[in-house]
Write a protein that holds these residues in place. Sequence first.
Motif, PDB file in Angstrom:
ATOM      1  N   GLU A 109       0.836  -1.216   0.000  1.00  0.00           N
ATOM      2  CA  GLU A 109       0.000   0.000   0.000  1.00  0.00           C
ATOM      3  C   GLU A 109       0.865   1.260   0.000  1.00  0.00           C
ATOM      4  O   GLU A 109       0.345   2.378  -0.098  1.00  0.00           O
ATOM      5  CB  GLU A 109      -0.906   0.021   1.233  1.00  0.00           C
ATOM      6  CG  GLU A 109      -1.766  -1.221   1.447  1.00  0.00           C
ATOM      7  CD  GLU A 109      -2.692  -1.527   0.291  1.00  0.00           C
ATOM      8  OE1 GLU A 109      -3.070  -0.587  -0.434  1.00  0.00           O
ATOM      9  OE2 GLU A 109      -2.985  -2.721   0.087  1.00  0.00           O
ATOM     10  N   MET A 110       2.182   1.081   0.159  1.00  0.00           N
ATOM     11  CA  MET A 110       3.103   2.211   0.260  1.00  0.00           C
ATOM     12  C   MET A 110       2.664   3.165   1.372  1.00  0.00           C
ATOM     13  O   MET A 110       2.457   4.377   1.172  1.00  0.00           O
ATOM     14  CB  MET A 110       3.215   2.934  -1.092  1.00  0.00           C
ATOM     15  CG  MET A 110       4.187   2.254  -2.027  1.00  0.00           C
ATOM     16  SD  MET A 110       5.880   2.400  -1.398  1.00  0.00           S
ATOM     17  CE  MET A 110       6.632   0.943  -2.097  1.00  0.00           C
ATOM     18  N   THR A 111       2.476   2.572   2.550  1.00  0.00           N
ATOM     19  CA  THR A 111       2.134   3.351   3.735  1.00  0.00           C
ATOM     20  C   THR A 111       3.014   2.884   4.896  1.00  0.00           C
ATOM     21  O   THR A 111       3.527   1.767   4.879  1.00  0.00           O
ATOM     22  CB  THR A 111       0.656   3.175   4.130  1.00  0.00           C
ATOM     23  OG1 THR A 111       0.350   1.775   4.179  1.00  0.00           O
ATOM     24  CG2 THR A 111      -0.272   3.850   3.155  1.00  0.00           C
ATOM     25  N   ALA A 112       3.162   3.739   5.881  1.00  0.00           N
ATOM     26  CA  ALA A 112       3.907   3.371   7.089  1.00  0.00           C
ATOM     27  C   ALA A 112       3.163   3.945   8.280  1.00  0.00           C
ATOM     28  O   ALA A 112       2.646   5.065   8.214  1.00  0.00           O
ATOM     29  CB  ALA A 112       5.325   3.927   7.030  1.00  0.00           C
ATOM     30  N   CYS A 113       3.109   3.178   9.353  1.00  0.00           N
ATOM     31  CA  CYS A 113       2.474   3.647  10.589  1.00  0.00           C
ATOM     32  C   CYS A 113       3.588   4.062  11.549  1.00  0.00           C
ATOM     33  O   CYS A 113       4.493   3.266  11.846  1.00  0.00           O
ATOM     34  CB  CYS A 113       1.611   2.556  11.190  1.00  0.00           C
ATOM     35  SG  CYS A 113       0.720   3.102  12.651  1.00  0.00           S
ATOM     36  N   LEU A 152      12.743   4.426   7.683  1.00  0.00           N
ATOM     37  CA  LEU A 152      12.007   4.110   6.455  1.00  0.00           C
ATOM     38  C   LEU A 152      12.932   3.544   5.394  1.00  0.00           C
ATOM     39  O   LEU A 152      12.571   2.627   4.653  1.00  0.00           O
ATOM     40  CB  LEU A 152      11.285   5.361   5.924  1.00  0.00           C
ATOM     41  CG  LEU A 152      10.113   5.876   6.755  1.00  0.00           C
ATOM     42  CD1 LEU A 152       9.509   7.115   6.099  1.00  0.00           C
ATOM     43  CD2 LEU A 152       9.029   4.806   6.921  1.00  0.00           C
ATOM     44  N   ARG A 153      14.130   4.091   5.336  1.00  0.00           N
ATOM     45  CA  ARG A 153      15.068   3.638   4.312  1.00  0.00           C
ATOM     46  C   ARG A 153      15.443   2.169   4.481  1.00  0.00           C
ATOM     47  O   ARG A 153      15.799   1.492   3.506  1.00  0.00           O
ATOM     48  CB  ARG A 153      16.317   4.529   4.300  1.00  0.00           C
ATOM     49  CG  ARG A 153      16.139   5.707   3.351  1.00  0.00           C
ATOM     50  CD  ARG A 153      16.970   6.920   3.672  1.00  0.00           C
ATOM     51  NE  ARG A 153      16.268   8.108   3.196  1.00  0.00           N
ATOM     52  CZ  ARG A 153      16.503   8.686   2.005  1.00  0.00           C
ATOM     53  NH1 ARG A 153      17.428   8.218   1.204  1.00  0.00           N
ATOM     54  NH2 ARG A 153      15.807   9.746   1.633  1.00  0.00           N
ATOM     55  N   LYS A 154      15.334   1.667   5.707  1.00  0.00           N
ATOM     56  CA  LYS A 154      15.575   0.227   5.908  1.00  0.00           C
ATOM     57  C   LYS A 154      14.577  -0.612   5.105  1.00  0.00           C
ATOM     58  O   LYS A 154      14.851  -1.745   4.753  1.00  0.00           O
ATOM     59  CB  LYS A 154      15.451  -0.126   7.396  1.00  0.00           C
ATOM     60  CG  LYS A 154      16.575   0.417   8.259  1.00  0.00           C
ATOM     61  CD  LYS A 154      16.365   0.032   9.714  1.00  0.00           C
ATOM     62  CE  LYS A 154      17.386   0.742  10.610  1.00  0.00           C
ATOM     63  NZ  LYS A 154      17.005   0.642  12.046  1.00  0.00           N
ATOM     64  N   SER A 155      13.406  -0.044   4.852  1.00  0.00           N
ATOM     65  CA  SER A 155      12.413  -0.748   4.031  1.00  0.00           C
ATOM     66  C   SER A 155      12.409  -0.240   2.591  1.00  0.00           C
ATOM     67  O   SER A 155      11.502  -0.552   1.816  1.00  0.00           O
ATOM     68  CB  SER A 155      11.007  -0.559   4.624  1.00  0.00           C
ATOM     69  OG  SER A 155      10.960  -1.019   5.949  1.00  0.00           O
ATOM     70  N   GLY A 156      13.402   0.545   2.250  1.00  0.00           N
ATOM     71  CA  GLY A 156      13.517   1.011   0.866  1.00  0.00           C
ATOM     72  C   GLY A 156      12.522   2.094   0.492  1.00  0.00           C
ATOM     73  O   GLY A 156      12.238   2.292  -0.695  1.00  0.00           O
ATOM     74  N   VAL A 157      11.968   2.768   1.490  1.00  0.00           N
ATOM     75  CA  VAL A 157      10.997   3.821   1.183  1.00  0.00           C
ATOM     76  C   VAL A 157      11.385   5.124   1.881  1.00  0.00           C
ATOM     77  O   VAL A 157      12.251   5.139   2.756  1.00  0.00           O
ATOM     78  CB  VAL A 157       9.561   3.418   1.599  1.00  0.00           C
ATOM     79  CG1 VAL A 157       9.111   2.163   0.863  1.00  0.00           C
ATOM     80  CG2 VAL A 157       9.462   3.219   3.116  1.00  0.00           C
ATOM     81  N   SER A 158      10.718   6.185   1.481  1.00  0.00           N
ATOM     82  CA  SER A 158      10.957   7.511   2.052  1.00  0.00           C
ATOM     83  C   SER A 158       9.630   8.233   2.168  1.00  0.00           C
ATOM     84  O   SER A 158       8.700   7.975   1.395  1.00  0.00           O
ATOM     85  CB  SER A 158      11.896   8.291   1.126  1.00  0.00           C
ATOM     86  OG  SER A 158      11.918   9.663   1.475  1.00  0.00           O
ATOM     87  N   LEU A 159       9.535   9.125   3.164  1.00  0.00           N
ATOM     88  CA  LEU A 159       8.346   9.982   3.255  1.00  0.00           C
ATOM     89  C   LEU A 159       8.468  11.129   2.251  1.00  0.00           C
ATOM     90  O   LEU A 159       7.490  11.556   1.666  1.00  0.00           O
ATOM     91  CB  LEU A 159       8.205  10.520   4.686  1.00  0.00           C
ATOM     92  CG  LEU A 159       6.993  11.399   4.988  1.00  0.00           C
ATOM     93  CD1 LEU A 159       5.689  10.627   4.799  1.00  0.00           C
ATOM     94  CD2 LEU A 159       7.057  11.971   6.400  1.00  0.00           C
ATOM     95  N   GLY A 160       9.675  11.613   2.053  1.00  0.00           N
ATOM     96  CA  GLY A 160       9.870  12.717   1.106  1.00  0.00           C
ATOM     97  C   GLY A 160       9.467  14.062   1.677  1.00  0.00           C
ATOM     98  O   GLY A 160       9.146  14.978   0.933  1.00  0.00           O
TER      99      GLY A 160
END
Lengths: 618, 618
Positions: B226-230, B244-252
Amino acid sequence: MQLEVEDNKVGGTNTTATIAPERQELAQFPQDNVDYYQKIKWNGWGDTRKFLHTLEPSGTIAITTPTASAVPLPSLANYIKKELTLNGQTSNLENTPSIQLDQINIAAPRPINPSFERELQSIFTPDQLKTDKFARITHVYGKSIRDLVRLRIGQINNAPDLIILPQSHDEVEKLMQSANKYNVIVIAYGGGSNIVGACEPVTTDRFVVSVDMRRMNKVLWVDRREMTACIQVGIMGPDLEKELRKSGVSLGHDPDSFEFSTLGGWLATCSSGHQSDKYGDIEDMAVSFKTVTPTGTLELRNGARAGAGINYKHIILGSEGTLGIITEAVMRVHPLPQAEEYFGFMFPSFTHAINALEQIRRSDILPTMIRIYDPDETRLSFSSKPSKGAFSEFISSAIKHVCLSIIGFEGSKKQVDFHKKSVFDILSKNGAFGLGQSPGKTWAEKRYDLPYIRDFLLNHNMWVDVAETTVSWSSLLPLWKEAKQAFNDHFRSKGIPSWICAHISHTYSNGVCLYFIFASKQNADNEMTPYTEGKRLMTDIVLKHGGAISHHHGVGYEHVPWMNRYVSNGWINVYRKIKEVVDPKNICNPRKLMPTQEEENGQKKYLFDVLNVKQPKL
Amino acid sequence: MQLEVEDNKVGGTNTTATIAPERQELAQFPQDNVDYYQKIKWNGWGDTRKFLHTLEPSGTIAITTPTASAVPLPSLANYIKKELTLNGQTSNLENTPSIQLDQINIAAPRPINPSFERELQSIFTPDQLKTDKFARITHVYGKSIRDLVRLRIGQINNAPDLIILPQSHDEVEKLMQSANKYNVIVIAYGGGSNIVGACEPVTTDRFVVSVDMRRMNKVLWVDRREMTACIQVGIMGPDLEKELRKSGVSLGHDPDSFEFSTLGGWLATCSSGHQSDKYGDIEDMAVSFKTVTPTGTLELRNGARAGAGINYKHIILGSEGTLGIITEAVMRVHPLPQAEEYFGFMFPSFTHAINALEQIRRSDILPTMIRIYDPDETRLSFSSKPSKGAFSEFISSAIKHVCLSIIGFEGSKKQVDFHKKSVFDILSKNGAFGLGQSPGKTWAEKRYDLPYIRDFLLNHNMWVDVAETTVSWSSLLPLWKEAKQAFNDHFRSKGIPSWICAHISHTYSNGVCLYFIFASKQNADNEMTPYTEGKRLMTDIVLKHGGAISHHHGVGYEHVPWMNRYVSNGWINVYRKIKEVVDPKNICNPRKLMPTQEEENGQKKYLFDVLNVKQPKL
């Protein structure tokens, strides 16, 4: 004998009365210099000059429009008979015509408070105040299946007492002040296209005014530097786009109801258009607007995004006329796109299509629109085409799993080319087969036509309803499977032929809009239980899978029974307080959007259930 | 003699006390296993180990960071002396050091209600409850110029009585229930980076708790489908991105305050990051969150966009802790971009740059970030570089009109290449001169450094403040011109050297964020009138040109006097009702965000003015 229909001619002799009673009504109303409510079907969807009908003796279904008479849809009848099925038995198309307008009796309006009447006469010209039967009948309901069935059997218990057609923001302000003074209920009425009971008068204790906004239809200004336009919100979709295009811009908001809905309705219900993936949903387009409430007009700042406290526009968006009436809005617009290209693709399965959709979404290079039809809707789509090509025949008969997708690109030529390349790569990796631009053109031409098929089915002993939701990527397939299975199981176990299909119409990073269309045979006496059973079943399943109670249809009274499950109770209290401060006498569209305390406590039945009464036979 | 500074070493002997008193304070606090408030400057911005100072006897300004000692900024001193000018007279850098922490006396905490205390002891461990002087001093203010000046002269009148460091949503719920029971004021404290007085206790009648959220710093889950993080909202920017980067994502989301602000602060103030043109503002990223109010927790549905009534998330976004405390949020995230390319460009003038910006916006092919510095800020930018290249010298001395722009692209390589090509075409048509990626790298490295320069100036008899707004394209240049002229006229006519610059940092279809930085000499006795005069002047001019009262700094108490002009009165009433229902005792951050009835009626002075009192001499 093929049906004779006079094309594009108004008020002429009518030869089709038994098949399309709408034509008869039409004769009463010239098409120019009349209000919108006088131009559209009182007991069905859309333009009185557009409808489906059968050709005798073949039984072929045909469509007649203002510009084309009796165009055969050669596969549709067979599709309906074969798909709306039970144990292999085909369904017949029995005639179940609507009552005629002149057969309907409605109660006289409630007596008007003479002081209120005097004030209205000082604000409005006589032409803006309507109490005739036709005006009252055309402002009592929206276009839900329940609404249409009630109209078609002449069940009209709560017609508004007075229809007012304001022409300016100032008139709405004066009206609201006066209504508040005399405790008169005020229901904003846009295009009347809603299917959730959003505009229906449902209280019986007070005088009810339906405020038909459709004379407030001017584009007040277009600012090409800020790319904004100030618009009176009673404007209908096609008129709005026609006006904006004179300045070389477009709003880019194109919901299914586009032809017969207003900007005000879109704002009040959080509407979403076909191209929302590119242009955003209506809340993204709305910069500011004026809302006339019983305690005064709420204005918003016309300007770009700011982080300076609460963004109050979101309190009105989605409030569905319960807090006041939106009159004028500043909307973001965009230059007319240089290129508009819409393509058809065929996927081996719904799963293939969803995989591709998810990959496209992740790629961050998005088309303007991606619609994906499940196999059942794919077959419907091919079956309702005017031409009977070999490929359509092949699809509609032989293949059970393939899925049609319509994918559109808008923007500068170079942007469209870049996006196409990226998207097409993903499509081909997921087994999609390109059909070229012809299905895109067909989609564009037919995109508003589904409600006309619904009218036809109502004329032939069937009913059709819809349910849409926003659902996460993870729950999309489970919800789709369970809803389809459960719906058919429910009706077929009772011996009633049924049919259900779905499509995906809008995508977000964390989910999609999934849209179900479902139908079954009407029971013999037009009793409403099947529709409410179907609706209840679908809504329960949607919520079970974490779906939104609606993606764009709104709440009205139809979804109120689920609001306590859908919205945290604290927010219901917040809403009630907001309502209390802007509308202390509860004159604005009461009993919509949120449960009342009495409904919540079980002291009063939900309108959803109240209106589920057994109806008299036709 | 060059200053000796011990790099990256904590608690060692301090040789720089007179120049950088922060170093002295630092010695008291080990950098591990302490709370955030113990790691950052109590009387200035950011990391205690990072500060500007002068090198004797040259007078050159240098910067010391945890990894580099006394790096000279060879042009900065000259720039300040020459630009902060009056009638050609240069300004000197006089020493005006801050008071030391141990010289400050604050009033003892108010007596705590013993029942409240017992309840707190049952909820929290002793380590979560702080009443020491350092904890209280570090939670009284934000980082505005008024805040820092008051800290630096030891004026602390309203320190919170108790600091609580909750570790879970449940603890915050229990705390809020208890506080409501005992009528205790609750102020949510995130990074404390706000500059509008958002977290300052300003009422004297009740016990005040500052709720430091920074121990609630966990990313609870990341959903890559879903490209979401809690996320617990007390997390600081760098920790959030690291997790977040540990999961390969960023909030930006990368606001100027990124290093020292929290997700909760971003949500509560409608924050906006450098790359908002691509990733959106914080309200676009927020899917759902929990808000603990005195009357219960308000929850939102975790799901994609829906049109089913009012979108209640927008009532909390921007409410600045006045309705409750946000504890956990589900945020949209995105995959880490494959490519990140930031370029520098030089425009012949601000007008050239704005023309290009507008054309880029219209082209619909947007970079991830476009920052444009006006000529004054362009010169500042080159003057505060560590290296003294020929080009910098040229810019900072000779040229009066050129404008630096930093333009960044993020995404897939192919997308970045496509966007670059389109944007670069427009740039070159508007006379932009490419400087390559080196200015982009410099910007990325220095982007959070401006407040450290402010601290240096406070140490040297000058003050700096900022004002930012969202303004329409049409009003952008008129506002820019008038504000700069009026500011300098105001101070220079009084014989006070002054300086003002501006940049554009975020773009929208209907406007941009325009950000002013302005400075002048402090008057001799540290009286606050000049800052409030400057702020008042700038805010009046912004509103005159239809600008937003703030684009992303928020309201706090600083902007409250303008809210009646900025927000329609009806909305103020709506806000008050919402406040009444969720916080009936007004315990959540009182007297912020909106004027009280008494302020509105003139029965009570605005805090903006109350705090504008003449201060004792240092």
